[in-house]
Scaffold this motif. Structure first.
Motif, mmCIF file in Angstrom:
data_model
loop_
_atom_site.group_PDB
_atom_site.id
_atom_site.type_symbol
_atom_site.label_atom_id
_atom_site.label_comp_id
_atom_site.label_asym_id
_atom_site.label_seq_id
_atom_site.Cartn_x
_atom_site.Cartn_y
_atom_site.Cartn_z
ATOM 1 N N THR A 3 -108.212 60.691 33.086
ATOM 2 C CA THR A 3 -106.969 60.954 34.191
ATOM 3 C C THR A 3 -106.062 62.163 33.517
ATOM 4 O O THR A 3 -105.710 61.923 32.336
ATOM 5 N N GLU A 4 -105.600 62.911 34.306
ATOM 6 C CA GLU A 4 -104.973 63.915 33.790
ATOM 7 C C GLU A 4 -103.424 63.532 34.210
ATOM 8 O O GLU A 4 -103.197 63.313 35.288
ATOM 9 N N VAL A 5 -102.491 63.564 33.162
ATOM 10 C CA VAL A 5 -101.239 62.948 33.349
ATOM 11 C C VAL A 5 -100.146 64.169 32.636
ATOM 12 O O VAL A 5 -100.440 64.850 31.806
ATOM 13 N N ALA A 9 -89.314 63.618 30.061
ATOM 14 C CA ALA A 9 -88.350 63.124 29.283
ATOM 15 C C ALA A 9 -87.005 63.588 29.790
ATOM 16 O O ALA A 9 -87.076 64.892 29.980
ATOM 17 N N SER A 10 -85.800 62.861 29.444
ATOM 18 C CA SER A 10 -84.605 63.627 29.752
ATOM 19 C C SER A 10 -83.585 63.135 28.665
ATOM 20 O O SER A 10 -83.526 61.971 28.161
ATOM 21 N N ASN A 11 -82.535 63.900 28.594
ATOM 22 C CA ASN A 11 -81.388 63.522 27.541
ATOM 23 C C ASN A 11 -80.308 62.935 28.348
ATOM 24 O O ASN A 11 -79.300 62.528 27.867
ATOM 25 N N THR A 12 -80.542 62.623 29.720
ATOM 26 C CA THR A 12 -79.593 62.010 30.471
ATOM 27 C C THR A 12 -80.089 60.700 31.260
ATOM 28 O O THR A 12 -79.359 59.676 31.408
ATOM 29 N N ASP A 13 -81.378 60.445 31.223
ATOM 30 C CA ASP A 13 -82.107 59.486 31.673
ATOM 31 C C ASP A 13 -82.646 58.595 30.689
ATOM 32 O O ASP A 13 -83.438 59.093 29.876
ATOM 33 N N ASN A 14 -82.673 57.306 30.478
ATOM 34 C CA ASN A 14 -83.290 56.643 29.360
ATOM 35 C C ASN A 14 -84.661 56.058 29.592
ATOM 36 O O ASN A 14 -85.202 55.280 29.186
ATOM 37 N N THR A 15 -85.610 56.915 30.401
ATOM 38 C CA THR A 15 -86.899 56.655 30.766
ATOM 39 C C THR A 15 -87.688 57.753 30.577
ATOM 40 O O THR A 15 -87.245 58.885 31.262
ATOM 41 N N ILE A 16 -88.760 57.647 29.966
ATOM 42 C CA ILE A 16 -90.018 58.471 29.879
ATOM 43 C C ILE A 16 -90.939 58.281 31.152
ATOM 44 O O ILE A 16 -91.357 56.988 31.283
ATOM 45 N N TYR A 17 -91.240 59.214 31.858
ATOM 46 C CA TYR A 17 -92.005 58.796 32.966
ATOM 47 C C TYR A 17 -93.327 59.570 32.926
ATOM 48 O O TYR A 17 -93.747 60.710 32.378
ATOM 49 N N VAL A 18 -94.465 58.912 33.220
ATOM 50 C CA VAL A 18 -95.912 59.368 33.317
ATOM 51 C C VAL A 18 -96.361 59.620 34.529
ATOM 52 O O VAL A 18 -96.323 58.516 35.361
ATOM 53 N N TRP A 19 -96.747 60.849 35.086
ATOM 54 C CA TRP A 19 -97.016 61.275 36.398
ATOM 55 C C TRP A 19 -98.415 61.690 36.221
ATOM 56 O O TRP A 19 -99.146 62.299 35.440
ATOM 57 N N GLY A 20 -99.063 61.163 37.644
ATOM 58 C CA GLY A 20 -100.329 61.415 37.837
ATOM 59 C C GLY A 20 -100.568 63.193 38.396
ATOM 60 O O GLY A 20 -99.748 63.336 39.214
ATOM 61 N N ILE A 21 -101.159 63.828 37.817
ATOM 62 C CA ILE A 21 -101.527 65.211 38.212
ATOM 63 C C ILE A 21 -101.843 65.505 39.521
ATOM 64 O O ILE A 21 -101.370 66.275 40.284
ATOM 65 N N ARG A 22 -102.878 64.870 39.781
ATOM 66 C CA ARG A 22 -103.417 65.077 41.241
ATOM 67 C C ARG A 22 -102.606 64.551 42.191
ATOM 68 O O ARG A 22 -102.525 64.850 43.266
ATOM 69 N N GLY A 24 -99.370 63.187 42.078
ATOM 70 C CA GLY A 24 -97.845 63.475 41.842
ATOM 71 C C GLY A 24 -96.995 62.114 41.849
ATOM 72 O O GLY A 24 -95.782 62.515 41.845
ATOM 73 N N SER A 25 -97.617 61.121 41.883
ATOM 74 C CA SER A 25 -96.859 59.798 41.883
ATOM 75 C C SER A 25 -96.594 59.255 40.477
ATOM 76 O O SER A 25 -97.480 59.579 39.480
ATOM 77 N N SER A 26 -95.631 58.506 40.396
ATOM 78 C CA SER A 26 -95.340 58.217 38.774
ATOM 79 C C SER A 26 -96.219 56.997 38.695
ATOM 80 O O SER A 26 -96.503 55.754 39.321
ATOM 81 N N LEU A 27 -97.164 57.027 37.465
ATOM 82 C CA LEU A 27 -97.998 55.875 37.030
ATOM 83 C C LEU A 27 -97.293 54.822 36.340
ATOM 84 O O LEU A 27 -97.722 53.588 36.568
ATOM 85 N N PHE A 28 -96.636 55.031 35.315
ATOM 86 C CA PHE A 28 -95.696 54.098 34.429
ATOM 87 C C PHE A 28 -94.553 54.870 33.829
ATOM 88 O O PHE A 28 -94.573 56.055 33.869
ATOM 89 N N SER A 29 -93.910 53.946 33.052
ATOM 90 C CA SER A 29 -92.649 54.558 32.208
ATOM 91 C C SER A 29 -92.370 53.955 31.072
ATOM 92 O O SER A 29 -92.894 52.975 30.865
ATOM 93 N N PHE A 50 -108.715 63.330 21.483
ATOM 94 C CA PHE A 50 -108.216 63.566 22.670
ATOM 95 C C PHE A 50 -107.737 62.496 23.713
ATOM 96 O O PHE A 50 -107.502 62.496 24.840
ATOM 97 N N GLN A 51 -107.612 61.396 22.954
ATOM 98 C CA GLN A 51 -107.015 60.133 23.617
ATOM 99 C C GLN A 51 -105.579 59.894 23.090
ATOM 100 O O GLN A 51 -105.361 59.807 21.829
ATOM 101 N N ILE A 52 -104.631 59.540 24.044
ATOM 102 C CA ILE A 52 -103.233 59.138 23.254
ATOM 103 C C ILE A 52 -102.994 57.656 22.899
ATOM 104 O O ILE A 52 -103.592 56.819 23.398
#
Length: 103
Positions: A3-5, A9-22, A24-29, A50-52
């Motif tokens: 899965t390509e993701v 991240a942001s310095n104003t929002d306290n959540t890191i989002y993981v998005w599906g490349i294909r 475009g939806s948020s997979l988890f955070s 090659f795996q996180i």
């Protein structure tokens, strides 16, 4: 199947989002993390470069590095540091982590 993701991240929002490349939806955070540009590092699984395995973030408002296990939304470890970190990087195989301060 791999899965390509993309991570955001942001310095104003306290959540890191993981998005599906294909899709475009948020997979988890990942919760409880505000980091600056360069303040996030992906760490490979041991023996599988090659795996996180985990994510490390330098917090913008505190002298803390947060460690998250991949696909777990809560902080796994909070590492207190002497100063606020502004940049974090890991080695390709995930054996080393480096962080830098302004000073």
């Amino acid at each position: 199947m791999a899965t390509e993701v993309a991570l955001s991240a942001s310095n104003t929002d306290n959540t890191i989002y993981v998005w599906g490349i294909r899709s475009g939806s948020s997979l988890f955070s990942f919760k409880q993390s505000m980091s600056q540009k360069g303040g996030l590092a992906l760490v490979s699984k041991p023996g599988a470069s090659f795996q996180i395995g985990s994510i490390v973030t330098a917090q913008t408002d505190r002298a803390i590095l947060n460690v998250y296990q991949w696909q777990r939304d809560q902080v796994l470890h909070k590492m207190n540091t002497a100063e606020k970190m502004v940049s974090v990087a890991s080695s390709h195989q995930g054996q080393y982590l480096a962080a830098a301060t302004v000073s």
